[in-house]
Design a protein around this motif. Structure first.
Motif: not given
Length: 290
Positions: A135, A142, A132, A170, A140
């Protein structure tokens, strides 16, 4: 790994030569993303504190990416930051020779070292992360791998030309944000223990921000490390690191404090002494991401 396979049309970035300053991503320094053991780890890391969620999973063939494998990511971050600062255009698609990577991270350059590098790349590519961090909401997550894909390059005659790899968005986006990157001591690559390496990164992340240093409860450190070692063994290993004073640039001490129990104190070597100081507690505070 040709460009037409990638809708975003990644431009190949050739690794820069020279002795670059090692840079590390603060998110990777703060949280349990890697195995600290040299033996194969298959047990997932499942870390949940407040709004932070991290789930790291490995495949049986390769095992989880280790903190030694993460040296490749330090090399990549150092390359991207240096290129950007020099006015070049970095990219998630990177090309380098094994020698360049191994030399930067302080390894040997024999065939055995090259094969170990390939095994590290396999672990980085096959380990999956869901988090998270960065995010909009903890619901949600990633999901990514440390390396999207990698391959060995060769010319038409089969002569080796090096490696190509693609970094995940990321990680790459964090590297491009100055506030999320720290320069680390090159002596880090000489640290041999997994816990020792993890502790240096945590101390470097926090210790540089407070002249008087920080303190962390051992139970909190144990949870943040993601280590499979029982707390008793973890505490013993920490005491050995404190005894050796092996972390470059920092002093360590263990103290027993009322109501907190055993705590690890650390401060920059050029800072003031622990005595009479007011170390910042290494507990999450309002608005702060530890």
């Amino acid at each position: 790994m040709s460009r037409h396979h990638h809708p975003e049309q990644l431009q190949l970035f050739r690794a820069l030569p020279g002795d670059l300053a090692p840079r590390d991503a603060q998110d990777l320094m703060s949280y349990p993303f890697f195995s600290l053991a040299k033996s194969k780890r298959l047990v997932p890391i499942d870390y949940r504190v407040g709004s932070i969620v991290i789930r790291v999973e490995a495949v049986p063939e390769h095992g989880m990416a280790t903190i030694w494998d993460a040296d490749v990511l330090i090399w990549a971050a150092s390359q991207v930051v240096e290129a950007r600062d020099l006015g070049f255009q970095p990219s998630r698609l990177m090309a380098a020779t094994p020698y360049e990577i191994l030399n930067f991270i302080g390894r040997g350059v024999s065939l055995r070292d090259y094969n170990r590098l390939k095994a590290a790349l396999d672990r980085l590519q096959s380990t999956t992360i869901a988090t998270s961090i960065r995010q909009p909401t903890e619901r949600r997550l990633h999901r990514f791998s440390w390396i999207n894909e990698w391959k060995e390059r060769a010319d038409g005659n089969g002569r080796a030309l090096g490696l190509e790899l693609i970094l995940p968005d990321w990680f790459y986006s964090a590297v491009l944000q100055d506030a999320l990157i720290l320069t680390i001591d090159r002596a880090y690559f000489s640290l041999t223990g997994g816990l020792e390496r993890w502790l240096y990164r945590l101390v470097r992340k926090h210790g540089g921000r407070q002249h008087f240093g920080w303190t962390f409860e051992l139970t909190h450190l144990h949870a943040k490390s993601g280590s499979l070692s029982p707390l008793k063994h973890f505490a013993y290993d920490l005491r050995e690191i404190v005894r050796r004073q092996s972390l470059p640039g920092y002093r360590l001490a263990l103290e027993e404090q009322p109501r907190r129990g055993a705590v690890l104190c650390f401060a920059p070597i050029d800072g003031t002494t622990f005595a009479g100081s007011s170390p910042t507690h290494g507990k999450p505070t309002t608005g702060e991401k530890l």
